[in-house]
Design a protein around this motif. Sequence first.
Motif, PDB file in Angstrom:
ATOM      1  N   LEU A   6       0.814  -1.214   0.000  1.00  0.00           N
ATOM      2  CA  LEU A   6       0.000   0.000   0.000  1.00  0.00           C
ATOM      3  C   LEU A   6       0.851   1.269   0.000  1.00  0.00           C
ATOM      4  CD1 LEU A   6      -2.845  -0.991   2.491  1.00  0.00           C
ATOM      5  CD2 LEU A   6      -2.994  -0.774   0.008  1.00  0.00           C
ATOM      6  N   TYR A   7       2.004   1.246   0.639  1.00  0.00           N
ATOM      7  CA  TYR A   7       2.819   2.463   0.691  1.00  0.00           C
ATOM      8  C   TYR A   7       3.924   2.506  -0.352  1.00  0.00           C
ATOM      9  CZ  TYR A   7       6.707   0.201   3.168  1.00  0.00           C
ATOM     10  OH  TYR A   7       7.765  -0.601   3.505  1.00  0.00           O
ATOM     11  N   LYS A   8       4.177   1.411  -1.041  1.00  0.00           N
ATOM     12  CA  LYS A   8       5.287   1.386  -2.002  1.00  0.00           C
ATOM     13  C   LYS A   8       5.144   2.441  -3.092  1.00  0.00           C
ATOM     14  CE  LYS A   8       6.942  -3.184  -1.098  1.00  0.00           C
ATOM     15  NZ  LYS A   8       7.004  -4.574  -1.472  1.00  0.00           N
ATOM     16  N   GLY A  27      20.447   7.063   4.730  1.00  0.00           N
ATOM     17  CA  GLY A  27      19.427   6.048   4.507  1.00  0.00           C
ATOM     18  C   GLY A  27      18.821   5.456   5.765  1.00  0.00           C
ATOM     19  N   TYR A  28      19.659   4.954   6.659  1.00  0.00           N
ATOM     20  CA  TYR A  28      19.144   4.333   7.879  1.00  0.00           C
ATOM     21  C   TYR A  28      18.340   5.339   8.698  1.00  0.00           C
ATOM     22  CZ  TYR A  28      19.036   1.805  12.310  1.00  0.00           C
ATOM     23  OH  TYR A  28      18.618   1.194  13.460  1.00  0.00           O
ATOM     24  N   GLU A  29      18.783   6.573   8.712  1.00  0.00           N
ATOM     25  CA  GLU A  29      18.076   7.630   9.432  1.00  0.00           C
ATOM     26  C   GLU A  29      16.658   7.809   8.871  1.00  0.00           C
ATOM     27  OE1 GLU A  29      18.927  12.306  10.630  1.00  0.00           O
ATOM     28  OE2 GLU A  29      20.026  11.417   8.955  1.00  0.00           O
ATOM     29  N   ILE A  30      16.537   7.728   7.550  1.00  0.00           N
ATOM     30  CA  ILE A  30      15.222   7.844   6.908  1.00  0.00           C
ATOM     31  C   ILE A  30      14.310   6.701   7.360  1.00  0.00           C
ATOM     32  CG2 ILE A  30      13.978   7.745   4.697  1.00  0.00           C
ATOM     33  CD1 ILE A  30      16.454   9.212   3.469  1.00  0.00           C
ATOM     34  N   THR A  45      12.186  -1.005   4.199  1.00  0.00           N
ATOM     35  CA  THR A  45      13.378  -1.848   4.156  1.00  0.00           C
ATOM     36  C   THR A  45      14.469  -1.180   3.327  1.00  0.00           C
ATOM     37  OG1 THR A  45      12.697  -3.018   2.157  1.00  0.00           O
ATOM     38  CG2 THR A  45      11.967  -3.947   4.278  1.00  0.00           C
ATOM     39  N   GLU A  46      15.697  -1.567   3.578  1.00  0.00           N
ATOM     40  CA  GLU A  46      16.813  -1.045   2.793  1.00  0.00           C
ATOM     41  C   GLU A  46      16.651  -1.441   1.331  1.00  0.00           C
ATOM     42  OE1 GLU A  46      20.560  -2.139   4.526  1.00  0.00           O
ATOM     43  OE2 GLU A  46      20.061  -1.238   6.443  1.00  0.00           O
ATOM     44  N   GLY A  47      16.095  -2.620   1.093  1.00  0.00           N
ATOM     45  CA  GLY A  47      15.879  -3.102  -0.266  1.00  0.00           C
ATOM     46  C   GLY A  47      14.900  -2.252  -1.063  1.00  0.00           C
ATOM     47  N   ALA A  48      14.014  -1.557  -0.370  1.00  0.00           N
ATOM     48  CA  ALA A  48      13.086  -0.642  -1.036  1.00  0.00           C
ATOM     49  C   ALA A  48      13.654   0.773  -1.064  1.00  0.00           C
ATOM     50  CB  ALA A  48      11.735  -0.640  -0.318  1.00  0.00           C
ATOM     51  N   PRO A  51      17.170   1.674  -3.699  1.00  0.00           N
ATOM     52  CA  PRO A  51      16.870   1.861  -5.129  1.00  0.00           C
ATOM     53  C   PRO A  51      16.102   3.169  -5.389  1.00  0.00           C
ATOM     54  CG  PRO A  51      16.455  -0.403  -4.501  1.00  0.00           C
ATOM     55  CD  PRO A  51      16.731   0.360  -3.229  1.00  0.00           C
ATOM     56  N   SER A  52      15.199   3.525  -4.479  1.00  0.00           N
ATOM     57  CA  SER A  52      14.450   4.776  -4.633  1.00  0.00           C
ATOM     58  C   SER A  52      15.371   5.986  -4.507  1.00  0.00           C
ATOM     59  CB  SER A  52      13.338   4.875  -3.585  1.00  0.00           C
ATOM     60  OG  SER A  52      12.355   3.901  -3.829  1.00  0.00           O
ATOM     61  N   LEU A  53      16.270   5.950  -3.531  1.00  0.00           N
ATOM     62  CA  LEU A  53      17.232   7.050  -3.373  1.00  0.00           C
ATOM     63  C   LEU A  53      18.107   7.192  -4.613  1.00  0.00           C
ATOM     64  CD1 LEU A  53      18.329   6.534   0.346  1.00  0.00           C
ATOM     65  CD2 LEU A  53      17.018   8.468  -0.561  1.00  0.00           C
ATOM     66  N   HIS A  54      18.588   6.064  -5.143  1.00  0.00           N
ATOM     67  CA  HIS A  54      19.448   6.108  -6.335  1.00  0.00           C
ATOM     68  C   HIS A  54      18.684   6.639  -7.545  1.00  0.00           C
ATOM     69  CE1 HIS A  54      21.941   2.761  -4.256  1.00  0.00           C
ATOM     70  NE2 HIS A  54      22.277   3.959  -3.823  1.00  0.00           N
ATOM     71  N   LYS A  55      17.413   6.253  -7.666  1.00  0.00           N
ATOM     72  CA  LYS A  55      16.589   6.740  -8.770  1.00  0.00           C
ATOM     73  C   LYS A  55      16.383   8.253  -8.656  1.00  0.00           C
ATOM     74  CE  LYS A  55      12.094   5.848 -10.956  1.00  0.00           C
ATOM     75  NZ  LYS A  55      11.199   6.959 -10.666  1.00  0.00           N
TER      76      LYS A  55
END
Length: 111
Positions: A6-8, A27-30, A45-48, A51-55
């Motif tokens: 739902l939040y992705k 990242g971890y702070e976010i 998750t870091e896995g989500a 990739p969003s940060l890099h994009k």
Amino acid sequence: MANSNLYKGSLTTIILKLLSEHDKMYGYEITQKVKALTKGELQITEGALYPSLHKLEAEGLLDVEVAKVDNRLRKYYKLTEKGTTETVNKLSELEQYIATLQTLINPKLSY
């Protein structure tokens, strides 16, 4: 939250909103900020996240700053001018979407 799907679709907006409220974040702070603000309901998750940060960085919405912290390199993300403008647009889109969902879920409240 039982269904993380739902939040992705809102992850980009969540990231941009947090960065608009803080000068820079790593990242971890976010992930921890989202968890704290939602009292554990949303756990990114870091896995989500990464990739969003890099994009967002590739799209020119974020700048990255690397700093050495406790003998480790840490990447800090911050909004660019373009990112600040996009944050306003994304928040507006999300607010309109939420209003539309409210109309569908509880039509009696939309009169």
